[in-house]
Design an enzyme around this catalytic site. Sequence first.
Site, short mmCIF file in Angstrom:
data_model
loop_
_atom_site.label_atom_id
_atom_site.label_comp_id
_atom_site.label_asym_id
_atom_site.label_seq_id
_atom_site.Cartn_x
_atom_site.Cartn_y
_atom_site.Cartn_z
N ASP A 1 -1.03 -6.04 -0.24
CA ASP A 1 -1.49 -5.44 1.01
C ASP A 1 -3.00 -5.25 0.97
OD1 ASP A 1 0.46 -4.94 2.97
OD2 ASP A 1 1.26 -3.22 1.85
N GLU B 1 9.15 -4.33 10.35
CA GLU B 1 9.61 -3.04 9.82
C GLU B 1 10.19 -2.17 10.92
OE1 GLU B 1 6.84 -1.12 7.18
OE2 GLU B 1 8.04 0.73 7.09
N GLU C 1 -1.46 -5.60 8.45
CA GLU C 1 -0.68 -5.07 9.56
C GLU C 1 -1.37 -5.39 10.89
OE1 GLU C 1 0.01 -0.89 8.94
OE2 GLU C 1 0.93 -1.23 6.97
N LYS D 1 -1.38 -9.44 2.61
CA LYS D 1 -0.63 -9.01 3.80
C LYS D 1 -1.49 -8.06 4.60
CE LYS D 1 3.20 -6.11 3.65
NZ LYS D 1 2.78 -4.96 4.48
N ASP E 1 0.84 -1.21 0.00
CA ASP E 1 0.00 0.00 0.00
C ASP E 1 0.87 1.25 0.00
OD1 ASP E 1 0.86 -0.25 2.59
OD2 ASP E 1 -1.12 -0.16 3.52
N SER E 2 2.20 1.06 -0.01
CA SER E 2 3.13 2.17 -0.25
C SER E 2 2.88 2.75 -1.65
CB SER E 2 4.58 1.71 -0.12
OG SER E 2 4.81 0.53 -0.87
O1 KIV Z 1 3.58 -1.17 1.63
C1 KIV Z 1 4.77 -1.54 1.63
O2 KIV Z 1 5.56 -1.24 0.73
C2 KIV Z 1 5.21 -2.38 2.74
C3 KIV Z 1 6.68 -2.64 2.85
C4 KIV Z 1 7.38 -1.46 3.38
C5 KIV Z 1 6.97 -3.85 3.65
O3 KIV Z 1 4.43 -2.79 3.52
#
Ligand code: KIV
Length: 272
Positions: A91, A190, A123, A121, A52-53
């Site tokens: 994510d 992280e 969190e 994924k 989600d980055s």
């Molecule tokens: O969203 C992302 O890029 C991440 C990584 C930093 C692990 O969760």
Amino acid sequence: MSSQKPEIKRVTTHQLQAMKQRGEKISMLTAYDYSMARLLEGAGIDIILVGDSASNVMAGHETTLPITLDNMIYHASSVVRAVKRALVVIDIPFGYYQSDSSEALRSAIRIMKESGAHAVKMEGGNEIRDSVERILTAGVPVMGHLGLTPQSIYKFGTYVVRAREEREAKKLLDDARILEECGCFSIVLEKIPADLAGKVAKSISIPVIGIGAGGRVDGQVLVMQDMLGITKEFKPRFLRRYADLDQIVTEAVSHYIKDVKSGDFPNEKEQY
Ligand code: KIV
């Protein structure tokens, strides 16, 4: 002589587990589009994370919070089309799993069905336990994410190193064990102290992938734009830059503009 190309085998969660057992490090990078995913795949990356980055590096938002499930599915399906070998993990974005486990399952199913990805994924630790278990009942592999969890940035207030205090370190270790117990196939850690990350990797049997978590874990992940030198203003200590694409792209584009303005491009050979 057969002209058939050898079949490319997909990286599986079982293979990642075996890699941990034999001490072979796992490589993971983010990608959000077809062209870059194709390059990562060609280089032999083990896991591609559609993080989600994307909210930051693709859409220019300050945090990961605004990105939607539809946005993530769009990015994910572009990546999946480029990849035959790497495992593609997506994510679940903020707001699409926190309410309850039914919402989490619905989001995971949409991601798998509409993007063709291989895992999701999320969190969090104990608080997402029910959701992890529920998603696993549908046969969808889940990767956890502990330590600095950017979806909770407004709770923490800063992006500083997490779990330096004993109480937070203990909770992180407990959460890692819970995520393993409830069936996650891997965990991202992280921005936490290297000693703690090493301790987590030793105390659980599933692969631990670090970002800013030192070298005593089972693999590493970076945001592709950061390691290629596209996001130059982002300079955390943990980041190693492998290229300076900011400079390379700026020079190439400046050269193109100059050639267009001067009439040098296109030349006789570059026309019909
Ligand atoms: O969203 C992302 O890029 C991440 C990584 C930093 C692990 O969760």
